[in-house]
Design a protein around this motif. Structure first.
Motif, PDB file in Angstrom:
ATOM      1  N   LEU A 111       0.828  -1.203   0.000  1.00  0.00           N
ATOM      2  CA  LEU A 111       0.000   0.000   0.000  1.00  0.00           C
ATOM      3  C   LEU A 111       0.861   1.252   0.000  1.00  0.00           C
ATOM      4  O   LEU A 111       0.594   2.197  -0.764  1.00  0.00           O
ATOM      5  CB  LEU A 111      -0.931   0.005   1.213  1.00  0.00           C
ATOM      6  N   SER A 112       1.904   1.278   0.819  1.00  0.00           N
ATOM      7  CA  SER A 112       2.761   2.463   0.850  1.00  0.00           C
ATOM      8  C   SER A 112       3.487   2.653  -0.480  1.00  0.00           C
ATOM      9  O   SER A 112       3.652   3.785  -0.945  1.00  0.00           O
ATOM     10  CB  SER A 112       3.759   2.377   2.001  1.00  0.00           C
ATOM     11  N   THR A 113       3.876   1.559  -1.127  1.00  0.00           N
ATOM     12  CA  THR A 113       4.508   1.655  -2.453  1.00  0.00           C
ATOM     13  C   THR A 113       3.522   2.206  -3.474  1.00  0.00           C
ATOM     14  O   THR A 113       3.868   3.079  -4.279  1.00  0.00           O
ATOM     15  CB  THR A 113       5.005   0.270  -2.900  1.00  0.00           C
ATOM     16  N   THR A 114       2.284   1.720  -3.426  1.00  0.00           N
ATOM     17  CA  THR A 114       1.259   2.190  -4.359  1.00  0.00           C
ATOM     18  C   THR A 114       0.948   3.671  -4.129  1.00  0.00           C
ATOM     19  O   THR A 114       0.798   4.435  -5.089  1.00  0.00           O
ATOM     20  CB  THR A 114      -0.021   1.350  -4.196  1.00  0.00           C
ATOM     21  N   ALA A 117       3.699   5.692  -5.603  1.00  0.00           N
ATOM     22  CA  ALA A 117       3.604   5.704  -7.067  1.00  0.00           C
ATOM     23  C   ALA A 117       2.495   6.644  -7.539  1.00  0.00           C
ATOM     24  O   ALA A 117       2.676   7.389  -8.513  1.00  0.00           O
ATOM     25  CB  ALA A 117       3.351   4.288  -7.589  1.00  0.00           C
ATOM     26  N   LEU A 118       1.356   6.634  -6.845  1.00  0.00           N
ATOM     27  CA  LEU A 118       0.259   7.534  -7.219  1.00  0.00           C
ATOM     28  C   LEU A 118       0.651   8.994  -6.993  1.00  0.00           C
ATOM     29  O   LEU A 118       0.284   9.873  -7.801  1.00  0.00           O
ATOM     30  CB  LEU A 118      -1.002   7.202  -6.420  1.00  0.00           C
ATOM     31  N   ASP A 119       1.388   9.263  -5.938  1.00  0.00           N
ATOM     32  CA  ASP A 119       1.857  10.614  -5.673  1.00  0.00           C
ATOM     33  C   ASP A 119       2.779  11.082  -6.803  1.00  0.00           C
ATOM     34  O   ASP A 119       2.657  12.212  -7.303  1.00  0.00           O
ATOM     35  CB  ASP A 119       2.581  10.652  -4.328  1.00  0.00           C
ATOM     36  N   ILE A 120       3.681  10.210  -7.211  1.00  0.00           N
ATOM     37  CA  ILE A 120       4.600  10.548  -8.312  1.00  0.00           C
ATOM     38  C   ILE A 120       3.825  10.766  -9.607  1.00  0.00           C
ATOM     39  O   ILE A 120       4.102  11.712 -10.359  1.00  0.00           O
ATOM     40  CB  ILE A 120       5.662   9.440  -8.481  1.00  0.00           C
ATOM     41  N   HIS A 125       1.711  14.289 -13.791  1.00  0.00           N
ATOM     42  CA  HIS A 125       0.555  14.812 -14.539  1.00  0.00           C
ATOM     43  C   HIS A 125       0.502  16.336 -14.432  1.00  0.00           C
ATOM     44  O   HIS A 125       0.269  17.028 -15.443  1.00  0.00           O
ATOM     45  CB  HIS A 125      -0.731  14.190 -13.988  1.00  0.00           C
ATOM     46  N   ALA A 126       0.721  16.862 -13.232  1.00  0.00           N
ATOM     47  CA  ALA A 126       0.701  18.318 -13.043  1.00  0.00           C
ATOM     48  C   ALA A 126       1.818  18.977 -13.852  1.00  0.00           C
ATOM     49  O   ALA A 126       1.610  20.030 -14.471  1.00  0.00           O
ATOM     50  CB  ALA A 126       0.839  18.658 -11.561  1.00  0.00           C
TER      51      ALA A 126
END
Length: 144
Positions: A111-114, A117-120, A125-126
């Motif tokens: 979960l912490s890895t995911t 990855a979503l944060d990155i 995207h921004a």
């Protein structure tokens, strides 16, 4: 080969003292709960440096013992045991609890890895959106 070169061997004679088991069979080693925990900690520290196998050879242990002791530690069987107190096999409930704790730890790590990855991905995207807006504004300036 002649019969004079054959040396008869008497199986009932005492073993050669240079033989590893010349003193007879050894008793099985017994580890206390504190020794098991100390070996687990030592093995895990050695594994961090890539020396897990060397630790097992040096201490004369097998990886299967480490696996069994981990299960006992994770199930809480080793905690609170006094020296000399026997530690038996895990009950089905204790084994299930240990398995669920390991699975929980594995899922938490995943979960912490995911989340990372979503944060990155959000930051990427921004950044791309910002670059796209700059490119659009640059095109509008050139058309003027």
């Amino acid at each position: 080969m002649t019969s004079s070169t054959i040396i008869p061997v008497n199986d009932n004679e005492r073993m050669d003292p240079t033989h590893p088991r010349a003193d007879g069979p050894r008793r099985r080693r017994v580890f206390t709960a504190s020794e098991k925990l100390a070996h687990l900690q030592g093995y895990e520290q050695a594994c961090e440096h890539g020396d897990g196998g060397a630790y097992l050879r040096r201490e004369g242990l097998y990886s299967s013992l480490i696996c069994e002791w981990r299960k006992q530690r994770d199930a809480g069987v080793l905690a609170g045991k006094k020296p000399g107190e026997k530690v038996g096999r895990l009950t089905a409930e204790q084994a299930e609890m240990a398995r669920l704790r390991r699975e929980n730890a594995r899922m938490s790590k995943r979960l912490s890895t995911t989340e990372a990855a979503l944060d990155i991905m959000g930051k990427a995207h921004a950044l791309l959106e910002t670059l796209s807006e700059r490119a659009d504004s640059d095109e509008q300036r050139k058309k003027r």
